[in-house]
Motif scaffolding. Sequence first.
Motif, PDB file in Angstrom:
ATOM      1  N   ILE A 105       0.630  -1.142  -0.082  1.00 32.77           N
ATOM      2  CA  ILE A 105       0.070  -0.116   0.158  1.00 32.77           C
ATOM      3  C   ILE A 105       1.020   1.265   0.007  1.00 32.77           C
ATOM      4  CG2 ILE A 105      -1.459   1.444   1.469  1.00 32.77           C
ATOM      5  CD1 ILE A 105      -2.935  -0.918  -0.053  1.00 32.77           C
ATOM      6  N   PHE A 106       1.778   1.586   0.772  1.00 29.29           N
ATOM      7  CA  PHE A 106       2.645   2.434   0.767  1.00 29.29           C
ATOM      8  C   PHE A 106       3.491   2.388  -0.245  1.00 29.29           C
ATOM      9  CE2 PHE A 106       2.160   2.254   5.795  1.00 29.29           C
ATOM     10  CZ  PHE A 106       1.334   3.267   5.904  1.00 29.29           C
ATOM     11  N   ALA A 107       3.795   1.577  -1.061  1.00 28.36           N
ATOM     12  CA  ALA A 107       4.996   1.629  -2.103  1.00 28.36           C
ATOM     13  C   ALA A 107       3.772   2.141  -3.267  1.00 28.36           C
ATOM     14  CB  ALA A 107       5.134   0.184  -2.480  1.00 28.36           C
ATOM     15  N   GLN A 108       2.593   1.787  -3.169  1.00 25.69           N
ATOM     16  CA  GLN A 108       1.609   2.492  -4.473  1.00 25.69           C
ATOM     17  C   GLN A 108       1.590   3.892  -4.231  1.00 25.69           C
ATOM     18  OE1 GLN A 108      -1.708   0.060  -3.923  1.00 25.69           O
ATOM     19  NE2 GLN A 108      -0.965  -1.762  -4.436  1.00 25.69           N
ATOM     20  N   HIS A 109       1.521   4.202  -2.995  1.00 23.39           N
ATOM     21  CA  HIS A 109       1.349   5.739  -2.549  1.00 23.39           C
ATOM     22  C   HIS A 109       2.249   6.566  -2.514  1.00 23.39           C
ATOM     23  CE1 HIS A 109      -2.796   4.216  -1.291  1.00 23.39           C
ATOM     24  NE2 HIS A 109      -3.109   5.450  -1.647  1.00 23.39           N
ATOM     25  N   LYS A 110       3.778   5.790  -2.723  1.00 16.67           N
ATOM     26  CA  LYS A 110       5.075   6.361  -2.595  1.00 16.67           C
ATOM     27  C   LYS A 110       5.044   7.250  -1.329  1.00 16.67           C
ATOM     28  CE  LYS A 110       5.301   6.929  -7.694  1.00 16.67           C
ATOM     29  NZ  LYS A 110       5.408   7.787  -8.818  1.00 16.67           N
ATOM     30  N   ALA A 111       4.766   6.427  -0.173  1.00 17.94           N
ATOM     31  CA  ALA A 111       4.790   6.915   1.132  1.00 17.94           C
ATOM     32  C   ALA A 111       6.226   7.646   1.407  1.00 17.94           C
ATOM     33  CB  ALA A 111       4.168   6.306   1.941  1.00 17.94           C
ATOM     34  N   ASP A 112       7.335   6.920   0.939  1.00 16.94           N
ATOM     35  CA  ASP A 112       8.632   7.167   1.458  1.00 16.94           C
ATOM     36  C   ASP A 112       9.107   8.462   0.969  1.00 16.94           C
ATOM     37  OD1 ASP A 112       8.451   5.955  -1.272  1.00 16.94           O
ATOM     38  OD2 ASP A 112      10.552   5.638  -1.087  1.00 16.94           O
ATOM     39  N   LYS A 113       8.302   9.112  -0.341  1.00 17.96           N
ATOM     40  CA  LYS A 113       8.715  10.369  -0.868  1.00 17.96           C
ATOM     41  C   LYS A 113       7.773  11.529  -0.296  1.00 17.96           C
ATOM     42  CE  LYS A 113      11.282   8.132  -3.743  1.00 17.96           C
ATOM     43  NZ  LYS A 113      12.626   8.219  -3.748  1.00 17.96           N
ATOM     44  N   LYS A 114       7.050  11.212   0.733  1.00 15.80           N
ATOM     45  CA  LYS A 114       6.024  12.151   1.259  1.00 15.80           C
ATOM     46  C   LYS A 114       6.578  12.903   2.570  1.00 15.80           C
ATOM     47  CE  LYS A 114       3.323  10.963  -2.222  1.00 15.80           C
ATOM     48  NZ  LYS A 114       3.305  11.894  -3.220  1.00 15.80           N
TER      49      LYS A 114
END
Length: 215
Positions: free
Chosen positions: A76-85
């Motif tokens: 889920i977090f990869a889909q939302h690119k959460a590491d870039k947020k």
Amino acid sequence: MSRRPNSDPIALSYFDSCLRLSDVRLLDGPHWLNDQILSFYYEYLSHSKYGADLLFIAPELTQCMKYMDEKELAEIFAQHKADKKSFIFFAINDNETAEAGGSHWSLLVYSRPENSFYHFDSSSGNNTAPSKEVMDKIKAQLGARQAKFRPTRCLQQVNGYDCGIHVICMTDHIADYVNRYDAVEGLPLLHIDTVKAKRAELLQLISSLGSKVTQ
């Protein structure tokens, strides 16, 4: 028994959100807001108002995160690119199941620059436990194992049904602030007039986006 589409028609389809007439009518009076209204507004903020540095997680997805395993959360977090947020917003519900429902909303904001989870609750900390549950479930996936949980003073609701409106207003308020200052610390209190005006503003926004709601 499922409701018949003809008796509750779709009022607005907007990206991944779908509002039925019954959802929109919750904005007309003293009603608790459901997942659909908050999901719509988070879609609006994501696609029409704020930049790519902010992430607004749909409330139904936040609820499901409580029950996901590490692999599902990572996907889920990869889909939302959460590491870039830099800032991630979660509308927290006190519902204890994976289904829609519950009785109270609050707001959890992850600030990567401050390595903190800020919690804003318009009803004196009623949602502290579910907010900590979400934080503990996701912080490793966000690379935030050492992040602090920070209950934060905020405007308190004066009735038993405006918690969703407070979350919507606070989300907007915080998003605007972090866009300018790149931090949650120092956020001024929300003004009560903002809360009082928000239902009418949401109805106008839904109408402007092509809603088929008849007045």
